[in-house]
Design an enzyme around this catalytic site. Structure first.
Site, PDB file in Angstrom:
ATOM      1  CG  HIS A  78      -3.430  -3.480   3.635  1.00 35.70           C
ATOM      2  ND1 HIS A  78      -2.430  -2.838   4.340  1.00 35.70           N
ATOM      3  CD2 HIS A  78      -4.068  -2.519   2.932  1.00 35.70           C
ATOM      4  CE1 HIS A  78      -2.468  -1.545   4.079  1.00 35.70           C
ATOM      5  NE2 HIS A  78      -3.459  -1.318   3.231  1.00 35.70           N
ATOM      6  CB  CYS A  90      -1.017  -0.064   1.135  1.00 37.31           C
ATOM      7  SG  CYS A  90      -2.466   0.929   0.791  1.00 37.31           S
ATOM      8  CD  GLU A 117      -0.630  -5.663   5.879  1.00 39.96           C
ATOM      9  OE1 GLU A 117      -0.479  -6.225   4.784  1.00 39.96           O
ATOM     10  OE2 GLU A 117      -0.935  -4.457   6.005  1.00 39.96           O
TER      11      GLU A 117
HETATM   12  N1  GLN Z   1      -3.537   6.490   0.771  1.00 38.54           N
HETATM   13  C1  GLN Z   1      -2.348   6.220   1.546  1.00 38.54           C
HETATM   14  C2  GLN Z   1      -1.169   7.064   1.026  1.00 38.54           C
HETATM   15  O1  GLN Z   1      -1.295   7.748   0.065  1.00 38.54           O
HETATM   16  C3  GLN Z   1      -1.997   4.750   1.476  1.00 38.54           C
HETATM   17  C4  GLN Z   1      -3.074   3.937   2.141  1.00 38.54           C
HETATM   18  C5  GLN Z   1      -2.574   2.720   2.882  1.00 38.54           C
HETATM   19  O2  GLN Z   1      -1.381   2.490   3.029  1.00 38.54           O
HETATM   20  N2  GLN Z   1      -3.501   1.933   3.411  1.00 38.54           N
HETATM   21  O3  GLN Z   1      -0.114   7.059   1.601  1.00 38.54           O
END
Ligand code: GLN
Length: 191
Positions: free
Chosen positions: A176, A80, A178
Site C-alpha cells: 500500500h 492489493c 498510499e
Molecule cells: N485480502 C484482500 C482480498 O482478497 C485484499 C487485502 C487488501 O486489499 N488490503 O481482496
C-alpha cells in the site's frame, strides 16, 4: 494543466489514494458513477475486499467500462485487492478477474508468514526505478504473486519475491504505497 486521476471509490481504501494523489499535485476524482470514468488521465484500483469490489462493479456496470479503459492503455495503479483484480489467474479461493496482467496470484497467500506489516524492498530490485533510496512497503492481508509472465516487468521485490509489477501502462503492487509518505509509486505510474 494538471492530470486528473480517478480512484475507484465503491469500496476499500480509496481515501488514502485521493490524498496521496492530491499531495503529488494531480487533480483527483472519486469514481462512483460510470460517467466518472470519462476523460480520466489515470485510474487507481484501491485495496479492500476484492470479492465485494467485483460484485459492486458487475452490479452497477463499472466492470466492462473499466476493462475497456485499462485495455486501451490508460495509466493505472492497482494496489492489493486491485492487484488481485488485475491478475490473469487468482486462487485461494479462486475468483474471476480482469486478467490484464499475465501472473498467478494467491489471495491471503502468505499462510502463517507475516502478511501484514512494514518493510523495505530489496534495493537492487528498485534501484533502476527509484535510485538509492529504498522503497517503503506496507502490507495488509496481502496477496502473493506466485508467477509472472515474460511480458511482465518486476519493479520491486522483497526477499526475492515480486511485490510490484508493470505490464504496459499498468502497475500493480501487493503493498500500500498510499499509506506511506513515499509517493514515488504514484508518480512513476502517472508521470
Ligand atoms: N485480502 C484482500 C482480498 O482478497 C485484499 C487485502 C487488501 O486489499 N488490503 O481482496
Amino acid at each position: 494543466m494538471s492530470k486528473t486521476i480517478g480512484v475507484l471509490a465503491l469500496q476499500g481504501g480509496y481515501q488514502a489514494h485521493l490524498k496521496a494523489l492530491d499531495t503529488c499535485g494531480y487533480k483527483t476524482l472519486a469514481v462512483r458513477e460510470i460517467s466518472d470514468l470519462r476523460n480520466l488521465d489515470g485510474l487507481v484500483l484501491p485495496g479492500g475486499e476484492s470479492t465485494t469490489q467485483i460484485k459492486l462493479m458487475k452490479r452497477f456496470g463499472h466492470w466492462s467500462v473499466i476493462d475497456e479503459l485499462v485495455r486501451s492503455g490508460c495509466p493505472t495503479l492497482a494496489t492489493c485487492a486491485g492487484l488481485i483484480l488485475a491478475a490473469s489467474h487468482v486462487t485461494q479461493p479462486s475468483q474471476v478477474s480482469f486478467g490484464w496482467l499475465d501472473m498467478d496470484v494467491t489471495r491471503n497467500g502468505w499462510g502463517r508468514q507475516v502478511h501484514s506489516g512494514e518493510g523495505l524492498a530489496d534495493l537492487e530490485s528498485t534501484r533502476p526505478h527509484f535510485g538509492d533510496d529504498p522503497l517503503k512497503l506496507l502490507f495488509i492481508r496481502a496477496p502473493r504473486i506466485q508467477r509472472v509472465g515474460q511480458r511482465v516487468d518486476v519493479l520491486a521485490m522483497t526477499n526475492g519475491e515480486a511485490v510490484m509489477v508493470r505490464q504496459g501502462a499498468l502497475i500493480a503492487a501487493s503493498f500500500h504505497p498510499e499509506l506511506t509518505d513515499d509517493l514515488r509509486v504514484h508518480r512513476l505510474t502517472f508521470g
